[in-house]
Design a protein around this motif. Structure first.
Motif, PDB file in Angstrom:
ATOM      1  N   PHE A 109      -5.726  -9.439  -1.943  1.00  0.00           N
ATOM      2  CA  PHE A 109      -4.399  -9.311  -2.558  1.00  0.00           C
ATOM      3  C   PHE A 109      -3.422 -10.308  -1.947  1.00  0.00           C
ATOM      4  O   PHE A 109      -2.678 -10.992  -2.664  1.00  0.00           O
ATOM      5  CB  PHE A 109      -3.878  -7.885  -2.388  1.00  0.00           C
ATOM      6  CG  PHE A 109      -2.461  -7.710  -2.876  1.00  0.00           C
ATOM      7  CD1 PHE A 109      -2.197  -7.434  -4.205  1.00  0.00           C
ATOM      8  CD2 PHE A 109      -1.385  -7.837  -2.001  1.00  0.00           C
ATOM      9  CE1 PHE A 109      -0.886  -7.286  -4.668  1.00  0.00           C
ATOM     10  CE2 PHE A 109      -0.070  -7.690  -2.443  1.00  0.00           C
ATOM     11  CZ  PHE A 109       0.171  -7.420  -3.784  1.00  0.00           C
ATOM     12  N   ASN A 134       8.380  -2.506  -3.180  1.00  0.00           N
ATOM     13  CA  ASN A 134       7.336  -2.240  -4.179  1.00  0.00           C
ATOM     14  C   ASN A 134       6.270  -1.385  -3.503  1.00  0.00           C
ATOM     15  O   ASN A 134       5.572  -1.868  -2.610  1.00  0.00           O
ATOM     16  CB  ASN A 134       6.747  -3.551  -4.705  1.00  0.00           C
ATOM     17  CG  ASN A 134       5.820  -3.328  -5.888  1.00  0.00           C
ATOM     18  OD1 ASN A 134       5.748  -2.237  -6.447  1.00  0.00           O
ATOM     19  ND2 ASN A 134       5.096  -4.367  -6.278  1.00  0.00           N
ATOM     20  N   ILE A 174       0.798  -0.124  -3.972  1.00  0.00           N
ATOM     21  CA  ILE A 174      -0.104  -1.113  -4.547  1.00  0.00           C
ATOM     22  C   ILE A 174      -1.497  -0.795  -4.016  1.00  0.00           C
ATOM     23  O   ILE A 174      -1.808  -1.031  -2.846  1.00  0.00           O
ATOM     24  CB  ILE A 174       0.311  -2.541  -4.154  1.00  0.00           C
ATOM     25  CG1 ILE A 174       1.756  -2.818  -4.570  1.00  0.00           C
ATOM     26  CG2 ILE A 174      -0.644  -3.567  -4.774  1.00  0.00           C
ATOM     27  CD1 ILE A 174       2.340  -4.084  -3.959  1.00  0.00           C
TER      28      ILE A 174
END
Length: 323
Positions: free
Chosen positions: A42, A157, A160
Motif C-alpha cells: 500500500f 483517513n 484502510i
C-alpha cells in the motif's frame, strides 16, 4: 441427460477451469500466485507515502510489515514527514539517526488490527521504547472529535484494510513524546499546565522536556478535580491566589528527578525524595496511595504513562510539602 451430454458438460467445465487458471499469475511450478496487498504494498503504491516507504526501508522495518503478522499503522504522508524534518533541523531523511528513525516509526505501530471504532479516549502502548525506560512508550488517544494522537497527529483517513492489518492515515509524524507533550495533550491536566506556566519565571516546561540530566523524571500529576479540591481546601477562589513561591514549591514536590519510577518499582513505606527536597511516603494496598509531608493522602488513579524522558502517575489529590 444422456451420457454424451454429460461428457460435454464436464468438458466445458474443464475448459473454463483451464482458462481461469491461465488468467492467473503462475510461478515456475505452475502454482497460482495470489497478488498481495500488504502494508508495504500500500505504501509503495501510493506516491503520497514515498517518504514513509523510504523510512521503513532505512529503519529495517519493511520485511516485518510485508509479512504475515498483522499490524495497525498510523501512516504519515509526505507533507507530514517534511514538517517533521524541518521542525527537528534535518535537511533530509538521510540526516535522521537510524536508531531514532526506527523508534519514531515504531511509535506509529500497534500489534494486531485496531479499527477506528475500537479506539477510545485514553492511553495505549506503542511498539517504541524511549530513552528513559525499556518499557513501551504510551500514546494518548483522544476520540472526542475524530481521532487525535498525542495532541499532534489527527487521523484523516481511517480503516484502510490490507492483507496484514489496517492503516489509518495521519497528518503529522508522531514524535517521541515528552512529559510535557502528554500534559498538554490530555485535558485531564489543563489546570496543571496552567500552574506550570503561570509565571514567566517558571522553567517547568523547559525542564520537563529535557532528555538529559536531570532527566529522566517521575511526575505525580494531579487532575483538574484535584486542583479544584485544593483550592476549596485552602479557601482560595482561583489558581492565581496561590503565592508564587508556594505554587513553585508544590509543583516541584510532585516531581522526582533522575529516575523513571514505574508502578512495579514502588514498595510499601517507600520514602520518595522530590525535586522540592521534601519527601513523601508510598503505601501499597488495594490502590497505591501517597502520604504527603502534612499527613494528607492522595491515590494513584492511573499509572505508568510512559514518555521518552520519564513517566507520569496520575493523582486524585494535590500533595503538599511541609509548611
Amino acid at each position: 441427460m444422456n451420457f454424451i451430454s454429460t461428457i460435454s458438460k464436464f468438458a466445458l467445465l474443464a475448459i473454463l477451469a483451464t482458462g481461469f487458471v491461465a488468467c492467473s499469475d503462475d510461478d515456475e511450478a505452475g502454482d497460482i500466485i495470489v497478488p498481495s496487498n500488504s502494508i508495504v504494498d500500500f505504501v509503495a503504491d501510493n506516491d503520497d507515502y514515498s517518504s514513509l516507504a523510504a523510512a521503513l526501508e532505512v529503519a529495517g522495518l519493511t520485511a516485518s510489515l510485508d509479512g504475515n503478522a498483522n499490524y495497525t499503522v498510523f501512516a504519515p504522508n509526505n507533507a507530514a514527514f517534511n514538517a517533521f524534518l524541518s521542525a527537528n533541523g534535518f535537511d533530509s531523511l538521510d540526516d535522521v539517526p537510524e536508531d531514532l528513525l526506527r523508534e519514531v516509526l515504531l511509535n506509529h505501530l500497534q500489534s494486531g488490527e485496531i479499527m477506528a471504532s475500537d479506539l477510545s479516549t485514553g492511553y495505549i502502548s506503542s511498539m517504541a521504547t524511549g530513552m528513559a525506560s525499556e518499557d513501551p512508550l504510551s500514546l494518548y488517544i483522544n476520540t472526542e472529535d475524530g481521532v487525535m494522537i498525542n495532541g499532534m497527529a489527527e487521523v484523516t483517513n481511517a480503516d484502510i484494510e490490507v492483507d496484514n492489518g489496517v492503516i489509518h492515515a495521519v497528518d503529522a509524524v508522531i514524535g517521541l513524546p515528552s512529559i510535557v507533550d502528554f500534559a498538554t495533550a490530555d485535558p485531564t491536566f489543563e489546570i496543571l499546565v496552567q500552574a506550570l506556566t503561570r509565571e514567566d519565571e517558571f522553567t517547568f516546561v523547559e525542564t520537563l522536556q529535557m532528555t538529559e540530566d536531570p532527566a529522566p523524571f517521575t511526575v505525580f500529576a494531579p487532575t483538574n478535580d484535584a486542583f479544584v479540591a485544593l483550592l476549596e481546601e485552602l479557601e482560595l477562589s482561583g489558581l492565581g491566589d496561590i503565592p508564587t513561591e508556594t505554587l513553585s514549591a508544590v509543583l516541584r514536590y510532585h516531581v522526582v528527578a533522575g529516575a523513571n519510577v514505574r508502578s512495579g518499582d514502588l514498595s510499601d513505606d517507600m520514602m520518595v525524595e522530590t525535586l522540592h527536597g521534601d519527601s513523601f511516603t508510598v503505601n501499597l494496598g488495594d490502590a497505591v496511595t501517597i502520604t504527603d509531608a502534612r499527613d494528607r493522602t492522595a491515590t494513584v488513579i492511573a499509572a505508568d504513562v510512559q514518555a521518552n524522558n520519564g513517566v507520569i502517575h496520575v493523582l486524585d489529590t494535590v500533595i503538599l510539602p511541609a509548611e
